[in-house]
Design a protein around this motif. Structure first.
Motif, short mmCIF file in Angstrom:
data_model
loop_
_atom_site.label_atom_id
_atom_site.label_comp_id
_atom_site.label_asym_id
_atom_site.label_seq_id
_atom_site.Cartn_x
_atom_site.Cartn_y
_atom_site.Cartn_z
N GLU A 86 56.77 60.89 40.15
CA GLU A 86 57.53 60.51 38.95
C GLU A 86 58.00 59.06 39.04
O GLU A 86 57.95 58.32 38.05
CB GLU A 86 58.72 61.47 38.78
N GLY A 87 58.46 58.64 40.21
CA GLY A 87 58.87 57.25 40.39
C GLY A 87 57.73 56.28 40.17
O GLY A 87 57.89 55.23 39.52
N LEU A 88 56.55 56.61 40.70
CA LEU A 88 55.39 55.74 40.50
C LEU A 88 54.97 55.70 39.03
O LEU A 88 54.55 54.66 38.52
CB LEU A 88 54.23 56.22 41.37
N ARG A 89 55.10 56.83 38.35
CA ARG A 89 54.76 56.88 36.93
C ARG A 89 55.68 55.97 36.12
O ARG A 89 55.23 55.28 35.20
CB ARG A 89 54.90 58.32 36.46
N PRO A 94 55.09 50.48 32.14
CA PRO A 94 54.98 49.20 31.39
C PRO A 94 53.59 48.58 31.48
O PRO A 94 53.11 47.99 30.50
CB PRO A 94 56.02 48.31 32.06
N TYR A 95 52.96 48.70 32.62
CA TYR A 95 51.61 48.14 32.77
C TYR A 95 50.61 48.88 31.89
O TYR A 95 49.73 48.27 31.28
CB TYR A 95 51.17 48.19 34.24
N LEU A 96 50.75 50.19 31.83
CA LEU A 96 49.85 50.96 30.97
C LEU A 96 50.07 50.63 29.50
O LEU A 96 49.11 50.52 28.73
CB LEU A 96 50.07 52.47 31.21
#
Length: 157
Positions: A86-89, A94-96
């Motif tokens: 979840e943290g990585l998501r 923002p990049y996605l």
């Protein structure tokens, strides 16, 4: 000496001798000893089977405790990885979004050319019952029909 049989008169039952009773009791004693031996054998087999079952039960309990510990370890690991995911998501979102905005396909609003006669808008559908439509005049509206100039197209009143 001959005896005469008198009809309806029966002879008294024979008295048992003590020797006959002793023989019967000895046979019963032998039968009971055999049954006792059989019961002792079955009891010994049951106790042996019970001991084997206790050993199997102890082994099964050890396996269950180990499996429970492993399950708890895996659950903790799964929860930790879910939080990390979840943290990585959240960091990647923002990049996605920026990539999606950069690669967005934009299309101008479509404008349909309706100058051709077959692309003309149709008239609203008359939903009155048939008798009311016949009472008002022809069934086909002359105003919207391309064949309005054709007299064969107008029904006779």
């Amino acid at each position: 000496m001959t005896t005469l049989a008198i009809p309806g008169l029966r002879r008294a039952p024979r008295r048992h001798r003590a020797a006959d009773r002793v023989t019967e009791l000895q046979a019963e004693n032998l039968r009971l000893r055999d049954a006792l031996t059989q019961l002792r054998t079955e009891r010994r087999e049951a106790l042996d089977a019970g001991g084997a079952l206790r050993v199997d039960l102890a082994d099964a309990e050890r396996v269950a405790v180990c499996a429970l510990d492993e399950l708890q370890d895996r659950t903790v690991e799964r929860d930790r990885l879910a939080e990390q995911n979840e943290g990585l998501r959240l960091r990647l979102a923002p990049y996605l979004a920026a990539e999606a905005n950069a690669a967005a396909v934009t299309v101008p609003p479509a404008v349909r050319d309706t100058t051709a006669i077959e692309d003309q808008a149709t008239a609203p559908v008359d939903v009155r019952d048939v008798r009311a439509r016949f009472a008002d005049g022809p069934v086909v509206s002359l105003r919207y029909s391309p064949l309005a100039a054709d007299p064969a197209h107008i029904p006779a009143a």
